[in-house]
Scaffold this motif. Structure first.
Motif, PDB file in Angstrom:
ATOM      1  N   TYR A  32       0.835  -1.202   0.000  1.00 14.58           N
ATOM      2  CA  TYR A  32       0.000   0.000   0.000  1.00 14.58           C
ATOM      3  C   TYR A  32       0.869   1.251   0.000  1.00 14.58           C
ATOM      4  N   ASP A  33       0.330   2.299  -0.565  1.00 20.29           N
ATOM      5  CA  ASP A  33       1.018   3.585  -0.624  1.00 20.29           C
ATOM      6  C   ASP A  33       1.120   4.150   0.792  1.00 20.29           C
ATOM      7  N   PRO A  34       2.324   4.407   1.298  1.00 17.72           N
ATOM      8  CA  PRO A  34       2.464   4.951   2.652  1.00 17.72           C
ATOM      9  C   PRO A  34       1.778   6.309   2.826  1.00 17.72           C
ATOM     10  N   GLN A  35       1.508   6.980   1.720  1.00 21.04           N
ATOM     11  CA  GLN A  35       0.842   8.281   1.778  1.00 21.04           C
ATOM     12  C   GLN A  35      -0.680   8.143   1.736  1.00 21.04           C
ATOM     13  N   LYS A  46      -8.038   0.098   6.554  1.00 19.53           N
ATOM     14  CA  LYS A  46      -7.649  -0.865   7.593  1.00 19.53           C
ATOM     15  C   LYS A  46      -7.428  -2.246   6.980  1.00 19.53           C
ATOM     16  N   ASN A  47      -8.308  -2.656   6.074  1.00 20.05           N
ATOM     17  CA  ASN A  47      -8.164  -3.958   5.419  1.00 20.05           C
ATOM     18  C   ASN A  47      -6.913  -4.018   4.558  1.00 20.05           C
ATOM     19  N   LEU A  51      -3.553  -6.526   4.971  1.00 18.09           N
ATOM     20  CA  LEU A  51      -3.191  -7.487   3.930  1.00 18.09           C
ATOM     21  C   LEU A  51      -1.833  -7.232   3.298  1.00 18.09           C
ATOM     22  N   LEU A  52      -1.451  -5.966   3.194  1.00 18.93           N
ATOM     23  CA  LEU A  52      -0.243  -5.596   2.452  1.00 18.93           C
ATOM     24  C   LEU A  52       0.700  -4.767   3.319  1.00 18.93           C
ATOM     25  N   PRO A  53       1.994  -4.845   3.044  1.00 18.14           N
ATOM     26  CA  PRO A  53       2.948  -3.981   3.737  1.00 18.14           C
ATOM     27  C   PRO A  53       3.004  -2.616   3.048  1.00 18.14           C
ATOM     28  N   PRO A  54       3.536  -1.617   3.732  1.00 18.91           N
ATOM     29  CA  PRO A  54       3.742  -0.341   3.047  1.00 18.91           C
ATOM     30  C   PRO A  54       4.812  -0.517   1.978  1.00 18.91           C
TER      31      PRO A  54
END
Length: 77
Positions: A32-35, A46-47, A51-54
């Motif tokens: 996921y996009d940290p921004q 939240k989901n 599920l994914l790291p930054p």
């Protein structure tokens, strides 16, 4: 392996969330996009975070690991 299929199924089920997903142009690792805007769709955010790291990408869409490998291979020449 099940967790990977769960991730893919979730992201396929909610294509609108792809705006928050980063994918490396070289290794195609997804995170996921940290921004990410936490004010938007709090449950979806939240989901995604569960599920994914930054995953931060540079201006060329390359993850830090691929950037490091690329730099190391070019310094060896």
């Amino acid at each position: 392996m099940r967790k990977q299929s769960d991730k893919n199924q979730y992201l396929t089920s909610y294509p609108k969330l792809n705006k928050w997903i980063n994918e490396c142009n070289i290794c195609h690792f997804k995170g996921y996009d940290p921004q990410i805007d936490v004010k938007e769709e709090k449950i979806a955010v939240k989901n995604i975070k569960s599920l994914l790291p930054p995953l931060e990408l540079n201006e060329d869409g390359i993850c830090p690991m691929c950037k490091k490998i690329f730099a190391k291979s070019h310094n060896a020449d």
